[in-house]
Motif scaffolding. Structure first.
Motif, PDB file in Angstrom:
ATOM      1  N   SER A 104       0.863  -1.177   0.000  1.00 37.37           N
ATOM      2  CA  SER A 104       0.000   0.000   0.000  1.00 37.37           C
ATOM      3  C   SER A 104       0.897   1.223   0.000  1.00 37.37           C
ATOM      4  O   SER A 104       2.044   1.158   0.506  1.00 37.37           O
ATOM      5  CB  SER A 104      -0.898  -0.022   1.251  1.00 37.37           C
ATOM      6  N   PRO A 105       0.432   2.328  -0.606  1.00 40.51           N
ATOM      7  CA  PRO A 105      -0.885   2.626  -1.169  1.00 40.51           C
ATOM      8  C   PRO A 105      -1.044   2.080  -2.588  1.00 40.51           C
ATOM      9  O   PRO A 105      -0.053   1.832  -3.285  1.00 40.51           O
ATOM     10  CB  PRO A 105      -0.916   4.168  -1.172  1.00 40.51           C
ATOM     11  N   SER A 106      -2.287   1.941  -2.993  1.00 36.78           N
ATOM     12  CA  SER A 106      -2.608   1.354  -4.296  1.00 36.78           C
ATOM     13  C   SER A 106      -2.847   2.445  -5.332  1.00 36.78           C
ATOM     14  O   SER A 106      -3.852   2.423  -6.040  1.00 36.78           O
ATOM     15  CB  SER A 106      -3.839   0.458  -4.174  1.00 36.78           C
ATOM     16  N   TRP A 107      -1.955   3.410  -5.401  1.00 40.47           N
ATOM     17  CA  TRP A 107      -2.094   4.499  -6.369  1.00 40.47           C
ATOM     18  C   TRP A 107      -1.706   4.011  -7.766  1.00 40.47           C
ATOM     19  O   TRP A 107      -0.827   3.149  -7.918  1.00 40.47           O
ATOM     20  CB  TRP A 107      -1.205   5.672  -5.973  1.00 40.47           C
ATOM     21  N   PRO A 108      -2.317   4.571  -8.810  1.00 39.18           N
ATOM     22  CA  PRO A 108      -1.966   4.147 -10.182  1.00 39.18           C
ATOM     23  C   PRO A 108      -0.487   4.325 -10.498  1.00 39.18           C
ATOM     24  O   PRO A 108       0.097   3.513 -11.220  1.00 39.18           O
ATOM     25  CB  PRO A 108      -2.846   5.050 -11.066  1.00 39.18           C
ATOM     26  N   GLN A 109       0.130   5.380  -9.956  1.00 35.16           N
ATOM     27  CA  GLN A 109       1.540   5.637 -10.271  1.00 35.16           C
ATOM     28  C   GLN A 109       2.462   4.564  -9.687  1.00 35.16           C
ATOM     29  O   GLN A 109       3.627   4.458 -10.111  1.00 35.16           O
ATOM     30  CB  GLN A 109       1.964   7.007  -9.734  1.00 35.16           C
ATOM     31  N   LEU A 110       1.976   3.803  -8.720  1.00 38.62           N
ATOM     32  CA  LEU A 110       2.813   2.800  -8.056  1.00 38.62           C
ATOM     33  C   LEU A 110       2.452   1.373  -8.455  1.00 38.62           C
ATOM     34  O   LEU A 110       2.922   0.427  -7.840  1.00 38.62           O
ATOM     35  CB  LEU A 110       2.703   2.946  -6.536  1.00 38.62           C
ATOM     36  N   GLN A 111       1.613   1.223  -9.489  1.00 46.68           N
ATOM     37  CA  GLN A 111       1.166  -0.114  -9.881  1.00 46.68           C
ATOM     38  C   GLN A 111       2.336  -1.011 -10.277  1.00 46.68           C
ATOM     39  O   GLN A 111       2.305  -2.221 -10.052  1.00 46.68           O
ATOM     40  CB  GLN A 111       0.171  -0.008 -11.045  1.00 46.68           C
ATOM     41  N   SER A 112       3.373  -0.442 -10.849  1.00 45.33           N
ATOM     42  CA  SER A 112       4.508  -1.255 -11.283  1.00 45.33           C
ATOM     43  C   SER A 112       5.311  -1.795 -10.106  1.00 45.33           C
ATOM     44  O   SER A 112       6.137  -2.708 -10.277  1.00 45.33           O
ATOM     45  CB  SER A 112       5.429  -0.428 -12.191  1.00 45.33           C
ATOM     46  N   LEU A 113       5.089  -1.251  -8.895  1.00 41.71           N
ATOM     47  CA  LEU A 113       5.816  -1.710  -7.709  1.00 41.71           C
ATOM     48  C   LEU A 113       4.965  -2.590  -6.809  1.00 41.71           C
ATOM     49  O   LEU A 113       5.512  -3.389  -6.041  1.00 41.71           O
ATOM     50  CB  LEU A 113       6.306  -0.504  -6.898  1.00 41.71           C
ATOM     51  N   LEU A 114       3.640  -2.453  -6.876  1.00 38.61           N
ATOM     52  CA  LEU A 114       2.762  -3.195  -5.967  1.00 38.61           C
ATOM     53  C   LEU A 114       2.921  -4.697  -6.150  1.00 38.61           C
ATOM     54  O   LEU A 114       2.839  -5.223  -7.262  1.00 38.61           O
ATOM     55  CB  LEU A 114       1.305  -2.797  -6.198  1.00 38.61           C
ATOM     56  N   GLY A 115       3.194  -5.373  -5.044  1.00 40.14           N
ATOM     57  CA  GLY A 115       3.281  -6.822  -5.062  1.00 40.14           C
ATOM     58  C   GLY A 115       4.543  -7.387  -5.673  1.00 40.14           C
ATOM     59  O   GLY A 115       4.670  -8.606  -5.814  1.00 40.14           O
ATOM     60  N   VAL A 116       5.496  -6.530  -6.023  1.00 40.86           N
ATOM     61  CA  VAL A 116       6.744  -6.997  -6.647  1.00 40.86           C
ATOM     62  C   VAL A 116       7.822  -7.111  -5.571  1.00 40.86           C
ATOM     63  O   VAL A 116       8.161  -6.120  -4.918  1.00 40.86           O
ATOM     64  CB  VAL A 116       7.206  -6.027  -7.755  1.00 40.86           C
ATOM     65  N   ALA A 117       8.336  -8.318  -5.374  1.00 36.76           N
ATOM     66  CA  ALA A 117       9.374  -8.534  -4.358  1.00 36.76           C
ATOM     67  C   ALA A 117      10.719  -8.085  -4.898  1.00 36.76           C
ATOM     68  O   ALA A 117      11.103  -8.436  -6.014  1.00 36.76           O
ATOM     69  CB  ALA A 117       9.422 -10.004  -3.969  1.00 36.76           C
ATOM     70  N   MET A 118      11.442  -7.309  -4.108  1.00 31.40           N
ATOM     71  CA  MET A 118      12.776  -6.841  -4.485  1.00 31.40           C
ATOM     72  C   MET A 118      13.555  -6.537  -3.213  1.00 31.40           C
ATOM     73  O   MET A 118      12.970  -6.440  -2.129  1.00 31.40           O
ATOM     74  CB  MET A 118      12.673  -5.592  -5.377  1.00 31.40           C
ATOM     75  N   PRO A 119      14.856  -6.405  -3.309  1.00 35.17           N
ATOM     76  CA  PRO A 119      15.616  -6.023  -2.111  1.00 35.17           C
ATOM     77  C   PRO A 119      15.063  -4.741  -1.515  1.00 35.17           C
ATOM     78  O   PRO A 119      14.651  -3.834  -2.251  1.00 35.17           O
ATOM     79  CB  PRO A 119      17.038  -5.830  -2.651  1.00 35.17           C
TER      80      PRO A 119
END
Length: 689
Positions: free
Chosen positions: A467-482
């Protein structure tokens, strides 16, 4: 003359001997008084010295007992901590080898930041090529810029890792890790130097390429004798317009390749100049981030607008094209704005009037979060090393086209800026286990005053934005990374959660001492899978070498565990002092260890712990369990205190955790605790809350 009143006689004048006697008596009285004062001072000094002796004696006894207790606890913890660090080092080595192999398969053209010899050779080679290269080949010029940008991205992440690497307590495993990383002691400074050199190479390469184009600009004229070029290469956008017509009616210069439109003043429309526009977007586009002396940072990229002097024009004689070779053939010369009159020294001349502004309209990347309200555009003030908002007006944003427009009287690097402390200080934070019993994941929730909390879920090797579930952050939501990669990606999009000490004043906080903050993150990470953790209202009230946090033990795993956000909010809002859902407050006391503190958020005043400034204060230290230092939260929560009779008291029973919970903490994945500690440290939870 009236007669003298009756009863009044003339006062007899004192003799010289009487005056001398009075003086002697006065001096004697003063001497006796001074002797009395000195005796009193000496008595007070001796009394204070005796009290200080007693204080130091008591304090020495107290510290000796404390040191002995900590040594015993550390020896008990040593096998566990060594096992944890051994597994972490083994995992780091495997991760490093996998990253090197993956990098090899991608055939990356530039050396990795750890390869110091290769990096030095690369920088020297690129610097020499910039000096010698005068090619107008667009693809070649910007390919070298992209190579530098690739190296900048890797160097930037290596710098973050150097700053927020959470290491163990030493020993052979940690020494082996140092050898594997093969990094010098001043690793961060070398990386910062690399970044400055790489940005310098990019700027010099584009300047050299621009100079070559302007030297042959007559070859780019169209049928209407207009000279305008544009090129897009990855995140680099470059455009040039040469004023050949000098038409006073010209109002607008459009650069369709860049999507940039400029409303130019009459002074520029009549000048013998070129107008260069560069738009650099995406990660690492803000080369001024580390140098900014104020609290602004660029979001959405940097737009660089320059006025450039034109080289002497080419002449055609009998089929030959003659070009005069001047310094402008290999480098650009920037023209200040407002343009100095003929004969004026451009370095010293200053206009007495405000120049007419230039209108600028440029696109924003679609993944930029605009948190600054109202929007603000600034220009880079190189002499003062700040983002300066003076002279910028009429800032507007059109969400339908994702364009920002403004007027500026300064032609320089321009950017939509946001305060680095826009989301600081944190209004609150909490950490809750999300993997169930024996799980190895936890969610960090940050209250930054936004409509939605920022939630980052941490697991054994990675972090994920929930979270947050903003459109600008869709490419990061739910993506595991360091975790550091995730926080840097959020910062690149305008959600800056990587505060530094230089941000403390603007955020209105006092930064904690680094050893204290790092130790507190490592301590609490051990509890991340079995306890609820939360910020403390009194954390900033404590001194810089003290850090406070609240915690609550999870005891109902058989019922699923009360670890949902609503459970966490209810538990820390009620702050029960007894029962299964009780809330405790722990304090990190510098490098020594952790202690309990009776500083619940609902206390009306901060209950300071006893100090050591007097005999009574030192005695009080040995008479209360609050403030008694233990080596780790794992030993603190056992509830075994050195205060006489405390272990049998109701308070000790309230403060101690269940043996099962402590065993679960001991068996938590060391990779998870390291990842959680690194994320908490990078967020600077204790300095900025």
């Amino acid at each position: 003359m009236p007669p003298k009143p009756a009863g009044k006689t003339k006062k007899k004048k004192k003799t010289k001997e009487e005056l001398e006697e009075e003086r002697r008596l006065a001096e004697e009285a003063a001497r006796l008084a001074e002797e009395e004062r000195l005796r009193a001072e000496e008595a007070e000094r001796q009394r204070l010295a005796e009290l200080e002796r007693q204080r130091l004696e008591l304090l020495g006894q107290f510290l000796d007992a404390e040191r002995a207790r900590l040594d015993v606890e550390l020896s008990e913890l040593d096998p566990l901590l060594r096992q944890f660090e051994h597994e972490r080092v083994r995992s780091r080595n495997a991760t490093l080898e996998a990253a090197e192999w993956e990098r090899f398969l991608r055939c990356v053209r530039v050396p990795a930041p750890r390869q110091r010899v290769e990096v030095t050779e690369f920088l020297l080679r690129m610097t020499e090529s910039v000096r010698e290269e005068d090619s107008r080949h667009t693809e070649e010029a910007f390919r070298s810029c992209e190579d530098c940008r690739t190296m900048i991205l890797e160097t930037r992440q290596a710098l973050l890792d150097a700053r927020y690497r959470v290491v163990g307590g030493g020993g052979p495993e940690e020494e082996a890790a140092r050898k594997v990383r093969a990094t010098p002691p001043d690793w961060a400074k070398e990386l910062e130097s690399d970044l400055r050199a790489l940005y310098g190479i990019i700027n010099a390469r584009i300047d050299r390429f621009t100079a070559a184009v302007l030297h042959h600009c007559d070859e780019y004229a169209n049928d209407r004798n207009e000279i305008q070029m544009g090129h897009v290469a990855g995140t680099f956008k470059w455009g040039i317009w040469v004023n050949t017509a000098k038409n006073p009616r010209l109002k607008v210069v459009e650069m369709p390749q860049l999507g940039v439109t400029l409303d130019i003043p009459k002074q520029i429309a009549l000048a013998n100049v070129a107008l260069r526009v560069q738009h650099r977007s995406g990660p690492s586009s803000d080369e001024f981030f580390g140098r900014a002396g104020n609290h602004w940072m660029a979001v959405g990229g940097v737009l660089v607008v320059d006025l450039l002097a034109l080289p002497p024009g080419a002449k055609k004689v009998r089929g030959w094209t003659l070009r005069q070779v001047t310094p402008l053939a290999s480098n650009v010369q920037r023209v200040p704005y407002p343009i100095p009159p003929a004969g004026a020294d451009p370095l010293t001349w200053q206009s007495e009037e405000e120049p007419p502004p230039m209108g600028v309209s440029a696109p924003l990347p679609p993944d930029v979060v605009l948190l600054q309200d109202p929007l603000q555009v600034a220009w880079w003030d190189e002499p003062h090393q700040i983002w300066n908002v003076d002279g910028v007006s009429n800032v507007a944003y059109d969400p339908s086209t994702n364009y920002v427009s403004f007027h500026t009287t300064h032609l320089a690097p321009l950017a939509l800026v946001m305060s680095r402390t826009r989301l600081l200080p944190y209004k609150g934070w909490h950490v809750r286990p999300t993997g169930g019993r024996n799980g190895n994941s936890a969610a960090i929730s940050l209250d930054c005053g936004l409509e939605e909390a920022i939630v980052i879920e941490v697991s054994t090797h990675s972090a994920t934005l929930s979270s947050p579930s903003w459109p600008q952050l869709q490419s990061l939501l739910g993506v595991a990374m360091p975790p550091l990669d995730l926080l840097q990606a959020l910062s690149d999009r305008g959600v800056h959660l990587l505060p530094e000490d230089r941000d403390a004043a603007a955020a209105g906080v006092v930064a904690k001492e680094r050893p204290t903050e790092e130790a507190m993150c490592k301590d609490l990470a051990l509890l991340g899978g079995t306890f609820l953790l939360a910020s403390s209202r009194w954390n900033q009230t404590a001194s810089p070498d003290e850090a406070l946090a609240r915690l609550s033990e999870v005891v109902d795993w058989e019922e699923g565990g009360r670890t949902q956000p609503q459970h966490v909010a209810r538990i820390f809002d009620k702050e029960k002092e007894d029962g299964e859902r009780r809330v405790l407050v722990v304090m990190r006391r510098g490098a020594k260890g952790v202690a309990f503190c009776d500083a619940l958020d609902r206390r009306e005043e901060y209950p300071r712990l006893p100090g050591t400034e007097s005999v009574e204060a030192v005695r009080a230290c040995g008479e209360t369990v609050f403030g008694e230092v233990h080596a780790s939260v794992l030993t603190l929560l056992r509830g075994q205190f050195a205060v006489p009779g405390a272990n049998d008291s109701a308070l000790a029973l309230r403060l101690c955790a269940m043996h099962e919970s402590l065993e679960l903490a001991r068996t938590t994945s060391p990779l998870f605790t390291a990842t959680l500690a690194q994320t908490m440290l990078a967020l600077r939870l204790f300095s900025f809350s």
